[in-house]
Design an enzyme around this catalytic site. Sequence first.
Site, PDB file in Angstrom:
ATOM      1  N   TYR A  14      31.486  -0.968  64.962  1.00 14.25           N
ATOM      2  CA  TYR A  14      31.586  -2.402  64.698  1.00 14.25           C
ATOM      3  C   TYR A  14      32.584  -3.125  65.606  1.00 14.25           C
ATOM      4  O   TYR A  14      32.717  -4.342  65.515  1.00 14.25           O
ATOM      5  CB  TYR A  14      32.029  -2.621  63.240  1.00 14.25           C
ATOM      6  CG  TYR A  14      31.113  -2.002  62.215  1.00 14.25           C
ATOM      7  CD1 TYR A  14      29.925  -2.615  61.859  1.00 14.25           C
ATOM      8  CD2 TYR A  14      31.432  -0.786  61.611  1.00 14.25           C
ATOM      9  CE1 TYR A  14      29.076  -2.048  60.912  1.00 14.25           C
ATOM     10  CE2 TYR A  14      30.592  -0.205  60.667  1.00 14.25           C
ATOM     11  CZ  TYR A  14      29.415  -0.836  60.325  1.00 14.25           C
ATOM     12  OH  TYR A  14      28.569  -0.272  59.396  1.00 14.25           O
ATOM     13  N   HIS A  19      31.394 -10.262  63.890  1.00 14.82           N
ATOM     14  CA  HIS A  19      32.109 -10.242  62.613  1.00 14.82           C
ATOM     15  C   HIS A  19      33.544  -9.729  62.775  1.00 14.82           C
ATOM     16  O   HIS A  19      34.367  -9.914  61.882  1.00 14.82           O
ATOM     17  CB  HIS A  19      31.353  -9.335  61.637  1.00 14.82           C
ATOM     18  CG  HIS A  19      31.200  -9.912  60.254  1.00 14.82           C
ATOM     19  ND1 HIS A  19      31.391 -11.250  59.931  1.00 14.82           N
ATOM     20  CD2 HIS A  19      30.850  -9.311  59.066  1.00 14.82           C
ATOM     21  CE1 HIS A  19      31.172 -11.440  58.647  1.00 14.82           C
ATOM     22  NE2 HIS A  19      30.855 -10.283  58.095  1.00 14.82           N
ATOM     23  N   PHE A  64      36.214  -2.414  54.684  1.00 17.48           N
ATOM     24  CA  PHE A  64      34.994  -3.123  55.062  1.00 17.48           C
ATOM     25  C   PHE A  64      35.090  -4.564  54.552  1.00 17.48           C
ATOM     26  O   PHE A  64      35.796  -4.864  53.602  1.00 17.48           O
ATOM     27  CB  PHE A  64      33.712  -2.422  54.588  1.00 17.48           C
ATOM     28  CG  PHE A  64      33.396  -1.191  55.402  1.00 17.48           C
ATOM     29  CD1 PHE A  64      32.664  -1.290  56.574  1.00 17.48           C
ATOM     30  CD2 PHE A  64      33.874   0.052  55.024  1.00 17.48           C
ATOM     31  CE1 PHE A  64      32.391  -0.176  57.355  1.00 17.48           C
ATOM     32  CE2 PHE A  64      33.609   1.176  55.787  1.00 17.48           C
ATOM     33  CZ  PHE A  64      32.871   1.064  56.960  1.00 17.48           C
ATOM     34  N   ASN A  66      33.479  -6.812  52.896  1.00 17.68           N
ATOM     35  CA  ASN A  66      33.225  -7.317  51.538  1.00 17.68           C
ATOM     36  C   ASN A  66      34.319  -6.999  50.534  1.00 17.68           C
ATOM     37  O   ASN A  66      34.345  -7.568  49.445  1.00 17.68           O
ATOM     38  CB  ASN A  66      31.893  -6.765  51.016  1.00 17.68           C
ATOM     39  CG  ASN A  66      30.708  -7.299  51.800  1.00 17.68           C
ATOM     40  OD1 ASN A  66      30.870  -8.028  52.766  1.00 17.68           O
ATOM     41  ND2 ASN A  66      29.513  -6.914  51.383  1.00 17.68           N
ATOM     42  N   ASP A  91      35.701 -14.983  61.484  1.00 16.08           N
ATOM     43  CA  ASP A  91      34.563 -15.573  62.195  1.00 16.08           C
ATOM     44  C   ASP A  91      34.012 -16.741  61.391  1.00 16.08           C
ATOM     45  O   ASP A  91      34.043 -16.732  60.167  1.00 16.08           O
ATOM     46  CB  ASP A  91      33.478 -14.528  62.437  1.00 16.08           C
ATOM     47  CG  ASP A  91      32.986 -13.877  61.143  1.00 16.08           C
ATOM     48  OD1 ASP A  91      33.832 -13.377  60.372  1.00 16.08           O
ATOM     49  OD2 ASP A  91      31.767 -13.878  60.895  1.00 16.08           O
ATOM     50  N   ASN A 112      31.846 -13.395  53.052  1.00 11.72           N
ATOM     51  CA  ASN A 112      32.134 -12.330  52.094  1.00 11.72           C
ATOM     52  C   ASN A 112      33.573 -11.833  52.148  1.00 11.72           C
ATOM     53  O   ASN A 112      34.135 -11.436  51.124  1.00 11.72           O
ATOM     54  CB  ASN A 112      31.171 -11.158  52.298  1.00 11.72           C
ATOM     55  CG  ASN A 112      29.769 -11.480  51.821  1.00 11.72           C
ATOM     56  OD1 ASN A 112      29.588 -12.320  50.938  1.00 11.72           O
ATOM     57  ND2 ASN A 112      28.772 -10.845  52.414  1.00 11.72           N
TER      58      ASN A 112
END
Length: 224
Positions: A14, A19, A64, A66, A91, A112
Amino acid sequence: MKLIVGLGNPGAKYAQNRHNIGFMAMDVIATDHGFSPWRSKFQGQISDGRFGSEKVALLKPETFMNLSGQSVGEAMRYLKVAPEDVIVFHDELDLAPGKVRLKTGGGHAGHNGLRSIHGHIGPDYDRVRMGIGHPGHKDAVAGYVLRDFSKADAAWLDDEMRGISDGIEHLIAGDGPKFLNAIALRVAPPRSSTSKPKPKPVTTLPTQQEDSRSPMQKLVDRFR
């Protein structure tokens, strides 16, 4: 003390995602300003430093996106900082790439990471909204934010990161406009006032041919 949080997802998979622009900002600040090496703490990675007399902790949650609030809440409780001393870099779909805006409090707008932070510490923290643009349709958002920045994004992204590094001390001191101005000077630098305007094209008039007639011939021709 200030707690500066960059949002993203952990792992090499990632690292270059849209993100993860918050993580990218934390890495640049830590490197450019001589912060401590990153270490695992508060369900994330943390780095410490100073701007003048102000202690600053940088945090990249590894829960992560969320579940970002779990890491932020734990760090806040341990460091004994209030929500108003927390600044979150994230972001922002509703801003064009290269645009940065500041916001205090308010809703999470469906993000989120912010939704999770709201659930753990409430809404009364500062945000640095970093534009990544919108894919055009809400059904495309999930795939868009989890894709890497394109090669075309490289120039503005580098300029934005340099601007954030230039201006972060102003943000820590509470001077948002100076922080934003530092970014603007990198992303859209002003034109030099010493540059000379382009010269206007010179229009050359046709030269008049010399009259070789004698005075008498001119007089005769005049009355013809």
